[in-house]
Structure formats: structure tokens, C-alpha cells
Design a protein around this motif. Structure first.
Motif, PDB file in Angstrom:
ATOM      1  N   ALA A  31      -0.094 -10.016 -13.333  1.00 24.77           N
ATOM      2  CA  ALA A  31       1.179  -9.792 -12.446  1.00 24.77           C
ATOM      3  C   ALA A  31       0.887  -9.441 -11.174  1.00 24.77           C
ATOM      4  N   ILE A  32      -0.108  -8.391 -10.812  1.00 21.27           N
ATOM      5  CA  ILE A  32      -0.741  -8.039  -9.615  1.00 21.27           C
ATOM      6  C   ILE A  32      -1.302  -8.843  -8.774  1.00 21.27           C
ATOM      7  N   GLY A  81      -7.685  -5.805  -7.248  1.00 19.83           N
ATOM      8  CA  GLY A  81      -8.329  -4.552  -7.906  1.00 19.83           C
ATOM      9  C   GLY A  81      -8.058  -3.167  -7.601  1.00 19.83           C
ATOM     10  N   PHE A  82      -7.790  -2.653  -6.425  1.00 18.64           N
ATOM     11  CA  PHE A  82      -7.140  -1.591  -5.993  1.00 18.64           C
ATOM     12  C   PHE A  82      -5.751  -1.220  -6.442  1.00 18.64           C
ATOM     13  N   GLY A  83      -5.007  -2.634  -6.512  1.00 15.51           N
ATOM     14  CA  GLY A  83      -3.678  -2.559  -7.016  1.00 15.51           C
ATOM     15  C   GLY A  83      -3.553  -2.156  -8.270  1.00 15.51           C
ATOM     16  N   VAL A  84      -4.372  -2.597  -9.153  1.00 10.25           N
ATOM     17  CA  VAL A  84      -4.381  -2.281 -10.465  1.00 10.25           C
ATOM     18  C   VAL A  84      -4.730  -0.818 -10.888  1.00 10.25           C
ATOM     19  N   TYR A 118      -4.043 -10.019   5.060  1.00 13.08           N
ATOM     20  CA  TYR A 118      -4.670  -8.542   4.364  1.00 13.08           C
ATOM     21  C   TYR A 118      -3.507  -7.610   4.166  1.00 13.08           C
ATOM     22  N   LEU A 119      -2.837  -7.248   5.360  1.00 13.16           N
ATOM     23  CA  LEU A 119      -1.875  -6.349   5.522  1.00 13.16           C
ATOM     24  C   LEU A 119      -0.738  -6.508   4.604  1.00 13.16           C
ATOM     25  N   ARG A 120      -0.019  -7.976   4.515  1.00 11.15           N
ATOM     26  CA  ARG A 120       0.817  -8.366   3.424  1.00 11.15           C
ATOM     27  C   ARG A 120       0.326  -8.135   2.013  1.00 11.15           C
ATOM     28  N   ALA A 121      -1.031  -8.573   1.650  1.00  9.98           N
ATOM     29  CA  ALA A 121      -1.293  -8.685   0.479  1.00  9.98           C
ATOM     30  C   ALA A 121      -1.454  -7.072  -0.027  1.00  9.98           C
ATOM     31  N   ALA A 122      -1.822  -6.225   1.043  1.00 14.56           N
ATOM     32  CA  ALA A 122      -2.002  -4.725   0.475  1.00 14.56           C
ATOM     33  C   ALA A 122      -0.664  -3.902   0.234  1.00 14.56           C
ATOM     34  N   GLY A 123       0.234  -4.608   0.959  1.00 13.85           N
ATOM     35  CA  GLY A 123       1.737  -3.870   0.939  1.00 13.85           C
ATOM     36  C   GLY A 123       2.393  -4.665  -0.074  1.00 13.85           C
ATOM     37  N   ALA A 124       2.054  -5.759  -0.662  1.00 11.56           N
ATOM     38  CA  ALA A 124       2.495  -6.288  -1.918  1.00 11.56           C
ATOM     39  C   ALA A 124       2.032  -5.631  -3.049  1.00 11.56           C
ATOM     40  N   LEU A 175       0.723  -2.589  -3.181  1.00 12.20           N
ATOM     41  CA  LEU A 175       0.919  -1.430  -3.372  1.00 12.20           C
ATOM     42  C   LEU A 175       2.453  -1.297  -4.047  1.00 12.20           C
ATOM     43  N   ILE A 176       3.404  -2.004  -3.593  1.00 12.14           N
ATOM     44  CA  ILE A 176       4.809  -1.866  -3.948  1.00 12.14           C
ATOM     45  C   ILE A 176       4.911  -2.530  -5.523  1.00 12.14           C
ATOM     46  N   ILE A 177       4.168  -3.523  -5.913  1.00  9.27           N
ATOM     47  CA  ILE A 177       4.262  -3.979  -7.181  1.00  9.27           C
ATOM     48  C   ILE A 177       3.359  -2.986  -8.248  1.00  9.27           C
ATOM     49  N   ALA A 178       2.338  -2.339  -7.386  1.00  9.44           N
ATOM     50  CA  ALA A 178       1.324  -1.362  -8.751  1.00  9.44           C
ATOM     51  C   ALA A 178       2.334  -0.168  -8.672  1.00  9.44           C
ATOM     52  N   VAL A 179       3.334   0.184  -7.597  1.00  7.80           N
ATOM     53  CA  VAL A 179       4.078   1.386  -8.165  1.00  7.80           C
ATOM     54  C   VAL A 179       5.253   0.897  -9.309  1.00  7.80           C
TER      55      VAL A 179
END
Ligand SMILES: [Zn+2]
Ligand SMILES: [Zn+2]
Length: 167
Positions: free
Chosen positions: A102-103, A124-127, A61-67, A69-73
Motif C-alpha cells: 500500500a505504501i 522503506g522509511f514509510g514502512v 521527492y517532497l511529494r513522495a515523502a509527504g504521501a 508520511l501521511i499514509i504511514a501514520v
């Protein structure tokens, strides 16, 4: 000397069988056997067994959230930049779908293609983060106009696309 008593299913004593659960060794018959990707199982063992694709640990989950966040920015900045030159604002909807895709891809790759509700929520949060970066850095915060409608529709499309790739 008589023949040894035939083996019978542990759950259905009326059924003769020589099948055993591959995990606990319990006698099972075709009626109660459950096929799993790792072989025949009794009902109990099959319940304990979860598809590895759906088993997601905290680290993942941490890896997913990190990835995410980075790709979203990154995508949010690129998107904000591009949207100044869009000849046609509805193109934003297409871009939103592409961003969601992509996300979803990046988050999926970050967790070895695992899937699950938690990962879909992260996507979804990433988007949403991506959209926020897009609007806050380059765009104008939309008022009550066509842009707002396009943005809300785009956000919905993007989230839907990302969630669908991860669920
Ligand atoms: Zn078993
Ligand atoms: Zn049985």
C-alpha cells in the motif's frame, strides 16, 4: 557530373549511411545508433537522454515523502488497532506485506508512477514509520520474545515490498 559523395557515419567513416541522430543531426550508422523511446540517437545524445520515469525532481521527492508520511501514520494507527484482535500473530507478517504494498502504491501514485532509488528509500522509511506508529500507539514495545522476531520479520517484509514497487 559525378554522383554526390555518399554520406558516411561520423564515427565509422567506412560505413555509408543516411541515418541521422534525431537530436543533433550527426550521421550515424546501425552500429552506433541507439534506439530510445523518442527515436534514433547518436551515442552521445542517448547518454544525455534519461528515461523520464527515472528523472525525479526535488518537488517529487517532497511529494513522495509527504504521501509516505501521511499514509504511514494512517495505516500505522489502523494496524495497531487491528493487531489487538489478531487471532494469530503470524498474520502480522501478511499485514506487513500488505502495508508495504500500500505504501509503495501511494508513493508511486503521488509521483506519477516514477521510480528510483530515492523513492524506494522513502517508501522503506514509510514502512518503518508505519511500524513505529503501530507499536507506539496501540501495541506493546516488544521485549526479547516471539513478538520481537515477528515484528522485525514484518518490518523487513514490509520494507522489501515497498522498495520493490518503487525501485
Ligand atoms: Zn546526437
Ligand atoms: Zn557508426
Amino acid at each position: 557530373m559525378s554522383d554526390p559523395a555518399p554520406l558516411r557515419c561520423a564515427t565509422h567513416p567506412e560505413v555509408e549511411t543516411n541515418l541521422r541522430c534525431g537530436k543533433c543531426g550527426k550521421l550515424i550508422c546501425p552500429r552506433c545508433l541507439v534506439q530510445t523511446p523518442v527515436g534514433s540517437r547518436c551515442g552521445e545524445c542517448a547518454r544525455l537522454y534519461k528515461l523520464p520515469t527515472y528523472r525525479v525532481s526535488t518537488a517529487y521527492y517532497l511529494r513522495a515523502a509527504g504521501a509516505a508520511l501521511i499514509i504511514a501514520v494512517i495505516l500505522g494507527l489502523a494496524w495497531g488497532f487491528i493487531s489487538r484482535f489478531l487471532p494469530f500473530i503470524y498474520l502480522n507478517l501478511l499485514i506487513a506485506a500488505g502495508i508495504g504494498f500500500a505504501i509503495g502504491e501511494v508513493v508511486g501514485l503521488a509521483v506519477n508512477r516514477k521510480r528510483g532509488t530515492g523513492l524506494a528509500v522513502i517508501g522503506g522509511f514509510g514502512v518503518a514509520v508505519c511500524y513505529a506508529v503501530n507499536i507506539l500507539t496501540f501495541g506493546d514495545i516488544p521485549g526479547l520474545n516471539i513478538w520481537l522476531i515477528i515484528d522485525i520479520a514484518g518490518l523487513a517484509i514490509g520494507i522489501y515490498t515497498a522498495v520493490n514497487r518503487l525501485r
